[in-house]
Design a protein around this motif. Structure first.
Motif, PDB file in Angstrom:
ATOM      1  N   HIS A 222      -4.089  -6.217 -13.618  1.00  0.00           N
ATOM      2  CA  HIS A 222      -4.800  -4.973 -13.958  1.00  0.00           C
ATOM      3  C   HIS A 222      -6.219  -5.075 -13.381  1.00  0.00           C
ATOM      4  O   HIS A 222      -6.386  -5.315 -12.185  1.00  0.00           O
ATOM      5  N   LEU A 251       2.667 -13.671   1.636  1.00  0.00           N
ATOM      6  CA  LEU A 251       3.900 -12.896   1.452  1.00  0.00           C
ATOM      7  C   LEU A 251       5.126 -13.788   1.652  1.00  0.00           C
ATOM      8  O   LEU A 251       6.095 -13.700   0.894  1.00  0.00           O
ATOM      9  N   LYS A 255       4.016 -14.596  -2.742  1.00  0.00           N
ATOM     10  CA  LYS A 255       2.843 -14.353  -3.603  1.00  0.00           C
ATOM     11  C   LYS A 255       2.441 -12.890  -3.494  1.00  0.00           C
ATOM     12  O   LYS A 255       2.594 -12.283  -2.430  1.00  0.00           O
ATOM     13  N   SER A 258      -3.457  -9.368  -4.171  1.00  0.00           N
ATOM     14  CA  SER A 258      -4.214  -8.546  -5.125  1.00  0.00           C
ATOM     15  C   SER A 258      -4.818  -7.344  -4.426  1.00  0.00           C
ATOM     16  O   SER A 258      -5.232  -7.418  -3.269  1.00  0.00           O
ATOM     17  N   ARG A 263       1.854   0.836 -10.173  1.00  0.00           N
ATOM     18  CA  ARG A 263       2.996   1.291 -10.945  1.00  0.00           C
ATOM     19  C   ARG A 263       3.241   2.792 -10.757  1.00  0.00           C
ATOM     20  O   ARG A 263       4.381   3.243 -10.760  1.00  0.00           O
ATOM     21  N   LEU A 308       3.092  -1.103   1.180  1.00  0.00           N
ATOM     22  CA  LEU A 308       2.289  -1.055  -0.046  1.00  0.00           C
ATOM     23  C   LEU A 308       0.894  -0.553   0.307  1.00  0.00           C
ATOM     24  O   LEU A 308       0.353  -0.885   1.378  1.00  0.00           O
TER      25      LEU A 308
HETATM   26  C1  LIG Z   1      -6.667  -1.056 -11.910  1.00  0.00           C
HETATM   27  C2  LIG Z   1      -5.289  -1.556 -11.714  1.00  0.00           C
HETATM   28  O1  LIG Z   1      -4.725  -2.076 -12.625  1.00  0.00           O
HETATM   29  S1  LIG Z   1      -4.580  -1.310 -10.206  1.00  0.00           S
HETATM   30  C3  LIG Z   1      -3.443  -2.682 -10.043  1.00  0.00           C
HETATM   31  C4  LIG Z   1      -4.183  -3.976  -9.862  1.00  0.00           C
HETATM   32  N1  LIG Z   1      -3.274  -5.109  -9.689  1.00  0.00           N
HETATM   33  C5  LIG Z   1      -3.077  -5.685  -8.480  1.00  0.00           C
HETATM   34  O2  LIG Z   1      -3.638  -5.300  -7.470  1.00  0.00           O
HETATM   35  C6  LIG Z   1      -2.172  -6.892  -8.502  1.00  0.00           C
HETATM   36  C7  LIG Z   1      -1.174  -6.841  -7.361  1.00  0.00           C
HETATM   37  N2  LIG Z   1      -0.219  -5.797  -7.571  1.00  0.00           N
HETATM   38  C8  LIG Z   1       0.835  -5.955  -8.415  1.00  0.00           C
HETATM   39  O3  LIG Z   1       1.031  -7.016  -9.011  1.00  0.00           O
HETATM   40  C9  LIG Z   1       1.768  -4.787  -8.657  1.00  0.00           C
HETATM   41  O4  LIG Z   1       1.791  -3.931  -7.537  1.00  0.00           O
HETATM   42  C10 LIG Z   1       1.382  -3.981  -9.910  1.00  0.00           C
HETATM   43  C11 LIG Z   1       1.265  -4.908 -11.125  1.00  0.00           C
HETATM   44  C12 LIG Z   1       0.054  -3.279  -9.741  1.00  0.00           C
HETATM   45  C13 LIG Z   1       2.438  -2.907 -10.172  1.00  0.00           C
HETATM   46  O5  LIG Z   1       3.544  -3.606 -10.526  1.00  0.00           O
HETATM   47  P1  LIG Z   1       5.022  -3.048 -10.715  1.00  0.00           P
HETATM   48  O6  LIG Z   1       5.072  -1.588 -10.752  1.00  0.00           O
HETATM   49  O7  LIG Z   1       5.540  -3.771 -11.896  1.00  0.00           O
HETATM   50  O8  LIG Z   1       5.732  -3.508  -9.404  1.00  0.00           O
HETATM   51  P2  LIG Z   1       6.377  -4.941  -9.180  1.00  0.00           P
HETATM   52  O9  LIG Z   1       5.432  -6.024  -9.493  1.00  0.00           O
HETATM   53  O10 LIG Z   1       7.702  -4.942  -9.916  1.00  0.00           O
HETATM   54  O11 LIG Z   1       6.613  -4.882  -7.620  1.00  0.00           O
HETATM   55  C14 LIG Z   1       7.669  -4.177  -6.984  1.00  0.00           C
HETATM   56  C15 LIG Z   1       7.976  -4.875  -5.659  1.00  0.00           C
HETATM   57  O12 LIG Z   1       6.821  -4.779  -4.818  1.00  0.00           O
HETATM   58  C16 LIG Z   1       6.283  -6.066  -4.561  1.00  0.00           C
HETATM   59  N3  LIG Z   1       4.840  -5.996  -4.719  1.00  0.00           N
HETATM   60  C17 LIG Z   1       4.155  -5.177  -5.557  1.00  0.00           C
HETATM   61  N4  LIG Z   1       2.870  -5.397  -5.438  1.00  0.00           N
HETATM   62  C18 LIG Z   1       2.725  -6.354  -4.505  1.00  0.00           C
HETATM   63  C19 LIG Z   1       1.599  -6.998  -3.962  1.00  0.00           C
HETATM   64  N5  LIG Z   1       0.380  -6.688  -4.373  1.00  0.00           N
HETATM   65  N6  LIG Z   1       1.787  -7.937  -3.032  1.00  0.00           N
HETATM   66  C20 LIG Z   1       3.038  -8.254  -2.615  1.00  0.00           C
HETATM   67  N7  LIG Z   1       4.141  -7.676  -3.106  1.00  0.00           N
HETATM   68  C21 LIG Z   1       3.974  -6.738  -4.039  1.00  0.00           C
HETATM   69  C22 LIG Z   1       6.870  -6.981  -5.611  1.00  0.00           C
HETATM   70  O13 LIG Z   1       6.913  -8.312  -5.197  1.00  0.00           O
HETATM   71  C23 LIG Z   1       8.233  -6.376  -5.814  1.00  0.00           C
HETATM   72  O14 LIG Z   1       9.039  -6.754  -4.737  1.00  0.00           O
HETATM   73  P3  LIG Z   1      10.594  -7.095  -4.961  1.00  0.00           P
HETATM   74  O15 LIG Z   1      11.191  -5.824  -5.469  1.00  0.00           O
HETATM   75  O16 LIG Z   1      11.033  -7.498  -3.607  1.00  0.00           O
HETATM   76  O17 LIG Z   1      10.620  -8.181  -5.981  1.00  0.00           O
END
Ligand SMILES: CC(=O)SCCNC(=O)CCNC(=O)[C@H](O)C(C)(C)COP(=O)(O)OP(=O)(O)OC[C@H]1O[C@@H](n2cnc3c(N)ncnc32)[C@H](O)[C@@H]1OP(=O)(O)O
Ligand SMILES: O=C([O-])CC(=O)C(=O)O
Length: 378
Positions: A222, A251, A255, A258, A263, A308
């Motif tokens: 988050h 990748l 990993k 960030s 979502r 992404l």
């Molecule tokens: C203010 C905020 O909160 S904005 C969000 C800040 N957080 C981040 O930037 C952390 C990195 N991002 C993430 O972890 C996620 O994209 C989240 C938590 C923001 C959203 O998560 P979710 O909707 O649960 O998506 P989830 O984590 O299930 O990812 C879906 C797919 O995309 C991939 N993916 C999503 N985000 C990323 C990323 N940042 N880097 C690499 N792969 C990613 C996952 O590995 C997954 O792949 P798979 O289906 O092959 O396993």
């Protein structure tokens, strides 16, 4: 009442009604009270945006003046809170400190202990001013610098930078911070706001709700992602690595990078558009271009490779760094803004409250599972 099973992480579940923030994740639209975030970023300021979030409409000139005065008047911290900030062990992170100090604020808040609408609005003014002061004061204390008195003539953004740096901020720095605060102010039922609403819905107090929200914001999935982005850029720098190659290897190692993914948004996060622009402009103005340049290269690669998009946290990292702000203050600064949304949601929750208590689908051992006496366990 029948029950239905939600997907993991409650994805796509509509958990409440709210009139505060509307997002279209497919079209990349974010609005506060129906007003597009791009218009707010261009024309509004943090105080006016906070008024909008709390009171549901834009203020008149007189109302805004009064609001600004009330927010500035709330720039007061009890000496016991300063004492508390001084008491933390070396190495306490600003987010841990903020979480703990906000919890302690309720002990020194002389307002009614009730949960009435007007009491919570008054507490929201204080929380908004005090969170910014705690972040600025703690940063100076940990650096052995003298504390800076709040300047009640300055805007919220300018006063924060003034109390942080001890010098009057430039127009560019103030404007950048102000826009960043507008962009981060609310985002519907994100994890920290949901946490705040769950806590508020038990009829606990607003300080408890905001303390819980800060705890949720701290996590790297988050709000903590903005700090993690900068740590990654610094690791690339320290390793003398190529940014794209570095991220390619992340990748390959499965990993997460960030600052990417969301979502709700399936397109670009509309807030990232502004932060990218500000990061680019600041990098040109300052002559320190590497953080922006590397960020842009990484973004283009991740777009192409993983489809992404950058989220709000990606370019806030290079933006704040170019403003000279330490990386462990990035998430606290998110809270400096998001208190506006948390407060709006707590107040909205309590205006029409019902306990938030979903069910879990049980996947443990089948009932009845026998209790085995200690003497008979292997
Ligand atoms: C203010 C905020 O909160 S904005 C969000 C800040 N957080 C981040 O930037 C952390 C990195 N991002 C993430 O972890 C996620 O994209 C989240 C938590 C923001 C959203 O998560 P979710 O909707 O649960 O998506 P989830 O984590 O299930 O990812 C879906 C797919 O995309 C991939 N993916 C999503 N985000 C990323 C990323 N940042 N880097 C690499 N792969 C990613 C996952 O590995 C997954 O792949 P798979 O289906 O092959 O396993
Ligand atoms: O909405 C979310 O899940 C996270 C987010 O972007 C925010 O809180 O600003």
């Amino acid at each position: 009442m029948s029950t239905a099973t939600a997907g993991k992480g409650l994805e796509g579940i509509v958990a409440t009604n709210s009139g505060i923030c509307w997002i279209d994740g497919e079209a990349g639209i974010l609005s506060y009270r129906g007003i597009d975030i791009h218009e707010l970023a261009e024309f509004s300021n943090f105080e006016e945006t906070t008024y909008l979030l709390w009171f549901g409409r834009l203020p008149s000139a007189t109302e805004l003046k009064e609001f600004n005065a009330q927010l500035a008047a709330a720039r007061v911290l009890d000496p016991a809170i300063i004492q508390l900030l001084r008491s933390f062990p070396a190495g306490a992170t600003p987010m841990e400190v903020l979480r703990t100090a906000v919890s302690a604020l309720s002990l020194y808040d002389a307002d009614e202990k009730d949960n009435l609408h007007d009491s919570n609005v008054r507490k929201s003014f204080r929380l908004t001013s005090q969170i910014a002061m705690i972040v600025a004061n703690y940063d100076r204390l940990r650096k052995g610098l003298p504390l800076v008195e709040a300047d009640k003539t300055l805007s919220h953004a300018a006063n924060f930078l003034w109390m942080l740096n001890g010098e009057k901020p430039s127009e560019t720095a103030t404007k950048t911070m102000d826009i960043a605060l507008i962009l981060h102010a609310d985002h519907e039922l994100n994890a920290s706001t949901f946490a705040a609403r769950v806590i508020a819905a038990t009829l606990s107090d607003i300080h408890s709700a905001v303390t819980g929200a800060i705890g949720a914001l701290k996590g790297p999935l988050h709000g903590g992602a903005n700090e993690a982005v900068m740590r990654m850029l610094q690791a690339i720098d320290a390793a003398g690595a190529d940014p794209v190659q570095y991220v390619r290897e992340m990748l390959a190692a499965k990993k997460k990078v960030s600052g990417f993914g969301h979502r709700v948004y399936k397109t670009e996060d509309p807030r990232a558009t502004h932060l990218r622009r500000m990061s680019e402009q600041l990098s040109k103005d300052s002559g320190v271009t590497k953080w922006y340049d590397w960020s842009r290269k990484i973004e283009l690669f991740i777009n192409a490779e993983k489809h992404l998009n950058a989220n709000v946290d990606f370019y806030s990292a290079s933006t704040y760094t170019t403003l000279g702000i330490d990386l462990d203050l990035f998430t606290p600064i998110f809270a400096v803004s998001r208190i506006a949304g948390w407060a709006a949601h707590v107040i909205e929750q309590l205006d029409d409250n019902r306990l938030i208590r979903p069910r879990a689908e049980y996947i443990g051992p089948a009932y009845p599972y026998a209790y085995i006496q200690m003497t008979q366990r292997g």
